[in-house]
Design a protein around this motif. Structure first.
Motif, PDB file in Angstrom:
ATOM      1  N   TRP A  35       0.793  -1.215   0.000  1.00 44.30           N
ATOM      2  CA  TRP A  35       0.000   0.000   0.000  1.00 44.30           C
ATOM      3  C   TRP A  35       0.839   1.284   0.000  1.00 44.30           C
ATOM      4  O   TRP A  35       0.285   2.364  -0.147  1.00 44.30           O
ATOM      5  CB  TRP A  35      -0.925   0.009   1.219  1.00 44.30           C
ATOM      6  N   GLY A  36       2.133   1.176   0.205  1.00 43.25           N
ATOM      7  CA  GLY A  36       2.965   2.377   0.220  1.00 43.25           C
ATOM      8  C   GLY A  36       2.947   3.049   1.575  1.00 43.25           C
ATOM      9  O   GLY A  36       2.495   2.496   2.579  1.00 43.25           O
ATOM     10  N   SER A  37       3.407   4.294   1.638  1.00 44.25           N
ATOM     11  CA  SER A  37       3.511   5.017   2.904  1.00 44.25           C
ATOM     12  C   SER A  37       2.145   5.554   3.331  1.00 44.25           C
ATOM     13  O   SER A  37       1.238   5.726   2.514  1.00 44.25           O
ATOM     14  CB  SER A  37       4.502   6.174   2.759  1.00 44.25           C
ATOM     15  N   TYR A  38       2.030   5.832   4.621  1.00 42.21           N
ATOM     16  CA  TYR A  38       0.789   6.360   5.189  1.00 42.21           C
ATOM     17  C   TYR A  38       0.830   7.885   5.098  1.00 42.21           C
ATOM     18  O   TYR A  38       1.767   8.520   5.563  1.00 42.21           O
ATOM     19  CB  TYR A  38       0.638   5.921   6.644  1.00 42.21           C
ATOM     20  N   ILE A  39      -0.187   8.484   4.490  1.00 45.25           N
ATOM     21  CA  ILE A  39      -0.130   9.913   4.192  1.00 45.25           C
ATOM     22  C   ILE A  39      -1.396  10.627   4.670  1.00 45.25           C
ATOM     23  O   ILE A  39      -2.417  10.006   4.968  1.00 45.25           O
ATOM     24  CB  ILE A  39       0.041  10.167   2.682  1.00 45.25           C
ATOM     25  N   LYS A  40      -1.313  11.944   4.720  1.00 41.44           N
ATOM     26  CA  LYS A  40      -2.455  12.831   4.925  1.00 41.44           C
ATOM     27  C   LYS A  40      -2.434  13.867   3.807  1.00 41.44           C
ATOM     28  O   LYS A  40      -1.422  14.515   3.586  1.00 41.44           O
ATOM     29  CB  LYS A  40      -2.389  13.516   6.283  1.00 41.44           C
ATOM     30  N   LYS A  41      -3.552  13.988   3.117  1.00 37.39           N
ATOM     31  CA  LYS A  41      -3.597  14.891   1.978  1.00 37.39           C
ATOM     32  C   LYS A  41      -4.967  15.542   1.907  1.00 37.39           C
ATOM     33  O   LYS A  41      -5.990  14.894   2.133  1.00 37.39           O
ATOM     34  CB  LYS A  41      -3.321  14.121   0.678  1.00 37.39           C
ATOM     35  N   GLY A  42      -4.993  16.825   1.578  1.00 37.82           N
ATOM     36  CA  GLY A  42      -6.263  17.531   1.480  1.00 37.82           C
ATOM     37  C   GLY A  42      -6.120  18.808   0.691  1.00 37.82           C
ATOM     38  O   GLY A  42      -5.025  19.300   0.448  1.00 37.82           O
ATOM     39  N   ASP A  43      -7.274  19.371   0.282  1.00 40.36           N
ATOM     40  CA  ASP A  43      -7.247  20.605  -0.490  1.00 40.36           C
ATOM     41  C   ASP A  43      -8.676  21.148  -0.545  1.00 40.36           C
ATOM     42  O   ASP A  43      -9.657  20.429  -0.282  1.00 40.36           O
ATOM     43  CB  ASP A  43      -6.723  20.347  -1.899  1.00 40.36           C
ATOM     44  N   SER A  44      -8.789  22.419  -0.903  1.00 41.33           N
ATOM     45  CA  SER A  44     -10.100  23.023  -1.099  1.00 41.33           C
ATOM     46  C   SER A  44     -10.644  22.627  -2.472  1.00 41.33           C
ATOM     47  O   SER A  44      -9.895  22.228  -3.367  1.00 41.33           O
ATOM     48  CB  SER A  44     -10.001  24.544  -0.984  1.00 41.33           C
TER      49      SER A  44
END
Length: 265
Positions: A35-44
């Motif tokens: 699954w790869g690395s654990y990330i946090k991603k967001g945007d408007s």
């Protein structure tokens, strides 16, 4: 059997348990690398009028009452769903290879996508299809709402959903503070527990719980319940699990209207 043989069997069994535990741990760790690395991603986001979701392995939250349109994802990088927004339609798509959904490669941490909407946002349609994962709906306004879950729970709070359709193969469905024009719910295995923020005595209701309790407005109704009405239609079916449905009384409805009038004033 001699004491020495007992000790030998216990030692062999203990060693076998340790070996199996190590084997599972190693393969779980190897699987998580898929699954790869654990990330946090967001945007408007720009204005949203419709939402379509098709996800394999994802928990989802859609909530109104925010400051604007936005999304936030927390999970593994390779499970990041694809988001596209065109002509006011937000499409969320996530596909995983079937062979990676085994026990050994099951992600050890959750994947969750949050979609935030402003307080005055009113959608024309929300369509959700989820294979594995929970869905939370909060303070949502939509003219049409559809949720089809294979395995996971659905929780809806303080939402106006218009024409509402819910299907769940394995999981519980819970709703509080609901407004709808019509409601259709079909569960194979799980409990259905709904509280409406409106009166239900003018709705045509057909409810059936094959293996479980059926309760309408706090009263046990046996295995089936039918009521005539012209305001809208409610059809509830549950193969294995209970059904609880309740609405407001006339007095409570009047209080709700007064509260709304006071807020508008």
């Amino acid at each position: 059997m001699r004491k020495g043989n007992y000790l030998l069997l216990i030692s062999v069994f203990t060693a076998l348990c340790i070996a199996v535990g190590c084997f599972l741990h190693i393969f779980r760790r190897m699987g998580s690398r898929v699954w790869g690395s654990y990330i946090k991603k967001g945007d408007s986001l720009e204005e949203i009028r419709e939402i379509e979701v098709d996800a394999d392995l994802l928990s989802l939250e859609i909530s109104g009452g925010g400051e604007g349109y936005a999304y936030q994802y927390e999970g593994y990088e390779k499970l990041l769903p694809e988001l596209s927004l065109k002509d006011g339609v937000l499409r969320v798509s996530q596909e995983t290879e079937e062979e990676t959904r085994t026990y050994f490669s099951k992600p050890r941490r959750r994947q969750k996508l949050r979609i935030s909407l402003p307080e005055d946002a009113g959608l024309s349609r929300v369509d959700i299809e989820a294979d594995l994962g929970n869905v939370e709906i909060r303070s949502l306004k939509s003219e049409d709402f559809s949720a089809d879950l294979d395995m996971g729970n659905l929780e809806i709070t303080d939402s106006s959903l218009g024409e509402t359709r819910i299907s769940c193969d394995m999981g519980n469905v819970k709703g509080r503070g609901l407004l709808f024009q019509s409601l259709f719910a079909d569960l194979d295995m799980g409990n259905l527990d709904l509280e409406a923020r409106q009166r239900l005595d003018d709705f045509k209701i057909d409810a059936s719980a094959q293996l479980g309790l059926l309760e309408i407005d706090g009263r046990a109704r046996g295995g089936e319940f039918h009521q005539d009405g012209e305001k809208g239609r409610i059809r509830l079916e549950c193969s294995m699990g209970r059904i609880r449905l309740s609405g407001e009384s006339a007095a409570e409805e009047g209080e709700t209207k007064n509260e709304k009038t006071g807020k508008d004033g």
